[in-house]
Scaffold this motif. Structure first.
Motif, PDB file in Angstrom:
ATOM      1  N   ALA A   1      -7.312  26.728 -33.354  1.00 58.00           N
ATOM      2  CA  ALA A   1      -6.301  27.093 -34.315  1.00 58.00           C
ATOM      3  C   ALA A   1      -5.138  27.540 -33.261  1.00 58.00           C
ATOM      4  CB  ALA A   1      -6.753  27.685 -35.023  1.00 58.00           C
ATOM      5  N   ALA A   2      -5.197  28.895 -32.342  1.00 54.13           N
ATOM      6  CA  ALA A   2      -3.693  29.322 -31.475  1.00 54.13           C
ATOM      7  C   ALA A   2      -2.887  28.250 -30.988  1.00 54.13           C
ATOM      8  CB  ALA A   2      -4.987  29.766 -30.743  1.00 54.13           C
TER       9      ALA A   2
ATOM     10  N   GLU B   1      -0.901  26.453 -33.567  1.00 47.23           N
ATOM     11  CA  GLU B   1       0.026  27.670 -34.087  1.00 47.23           C
ATOM     12  C   GLU B   1       1.375  27.118 -32.445  1.00 47.23           C
ATOM     13  OE1 GLU B   1       2.351  30.345 -36.396  1.00 47.23           O
ATOM     14  OE2 GLU B   1       0.729  28.528 -36.589  1.00 47.23           O
TER      15      GLU B   1
ATOM     16  N   ARG C   1       3.412  24.438 -33.312  1.00 48.02           N
ATOM     17  CA  ARG C   1       4.255  24.360 -34.351  1.00 48.02           C
ATOM     18  C   ARG C   1       5.062  25.202 -33.706  1.00 48.02           C
ATOM     19  NH1 ARG C   1       5.692  27.790 -38.166  1.00 48.02           N
ATOM     20  NH2 ARG C   1       4.725  29.242 -37.444  1.00 48.02           N
ATOM     21  N   LEU C   2       4.855  26.191 -33.514  1.00 48.39           N
ATOM     22  CA  LEU C   2       6.086  27.256 -32.906  1.00 48.39           C
ATOM     23  C   LEU C   2       7.298  26.248 -32.232  1.00 48.39           C
ATOM     24  CD1 LEU C   2       4.432  31.096 -32.639  1.00 48.39           C
ATOM     25  CD2 LEU C   2       5.875  30.099 -33.704  1.00 48.39           C
TER      26      LEU C   2
ATOM     27  N   PRO D   1       0.042  17.118 -35.529  1.00 54.41           N
ATOM     28  CA  PRO D   1       0.180  18.815 -34.967  1.00 54.41           C
ATOM     29  C   PRO D   1      -1.129  19.110 -33.770  1.00 54.41           C
ATOM     30  CG  PRO D   1      -0.607  18.589 -37.388  1.00 54.41           C
ATOM     31  CD  PRO D   1      -0.751  17.346 -36.390  1.00 54.41           C
TER      32      PRO D   1
ATOM     33  N   ALA E   1       0.800  20.419 -30.024  1.00 51.42           N
ATOM     34  CA  ALA E   1      -0.131  21.483 -29.275  1.00 51.42           C
ATOM     35  C   ALA E   1      -0.205  21.311 -27.763  1.00 51.42           C
ATOM     36  CB  ALA E   1      -1.421  21.403 -29.796  1.00 51.42           C
TER      37      ALA E   1
END
Length: 223
Positions: free
Chosen positions: A12-13, A16, A19-20, A210, A214
């Protein structure tokens, strides 16, 4: 926390972070047709490479969340230069995405093909900020001689590459996609320069985007 929970939190990290990285606009900033015309080497670079009709521009657009960023052409082989895009500008982990000329364009002359291959190899061999090549393979069709030649070229240039399958939404039945994934897994086992993880994507459905973001964020962060 259990091992599975730890793994889920770590994934999940990663998602994220990806995404950022692409939360800010991705901007085209340079094009080069010759090695001496390249922009200064600054941020880590990831180059996207593949056959002329593999869906490279569509995938770059999907990653960036900007459908008009990389030009999508219905005429294979239109990209005849290295196009540079900046992601994560103003952050601590910027990344440059490089759109490489497609290979395997049957209608191109031998002279043009030689020029493209020469530019590709010179860039791959001599770019100090190049961290990885994303080698795109069509999930719907078998591996072509041009794909194997590209892998040979990457190995000769000593550049690490990661295989990413495209157009997975157009692969039916599911067993056909699974067979293609197994084929890619076998290829990476035999290629020293190949990253062990093969990603499966669809620009239309958003599948795998995603996860690819990542992976790119990890490279930007020095991973």
């Amino acid at each position: 926390m259990s091992d599975s929970a730890d793994a889920a939190a770590e994934e999940a990290a990663r998602i994220e972070a990806g995404r950022l990285l692409f939360a800010r606009p991705v901007n085209f900033f340079f094009a080069a047709q010759k090695l001496e015309g390249l922009p200064p080497a600054q941020a880590p670079e990831v180059a996207f490479c593949g056959r002329s009709n593999v869906g490279k521009s569509s995938l770059i657009n999907a990653i960036a969340g900007h459908h008009g960023l990389a030009r999508v052409s219905h005429t294979p082989g239109r990209t005849r230069q290295l196009n540079f895009f900046a992601a994560g500008e103003g952050t601590e982990t910027p990344l440059t995405i490089v759109d490489m000329p497609g290979y395997g364009f049957a209608q191109a002359s031998k002279a043009v093909k030689a020029d493209w291959q020469g530019l590709m190899f010179d860039y791959l061999r001599g770019r100090p900020t190049l961290r990885r090549v994303i080698l795109l393979m069509d999930a719907r069709i078998e591996t072509k001689d041009g794909d194997r030649a590209a892998m040979d070229l990457l190995g000769e240039a000593a550049v690490p590459f990661q295989i990413v399958l495209t157009k997975s939404d157009d692969t039916k039945p599911l067993s056909r996609l699974e067979k293609r994934q197994a084929e890619m897994a076998e290829i990476v086992r035999k290629r020293v320069a190949a990253h062990p993880v093969v990603l499966t994507t669809s620009s239309n459905k958003g599948t795998g985007i995603p996860e690819l973001r990542a992976a790119l964020a990890e490279i930007a962060a020095g991973g």
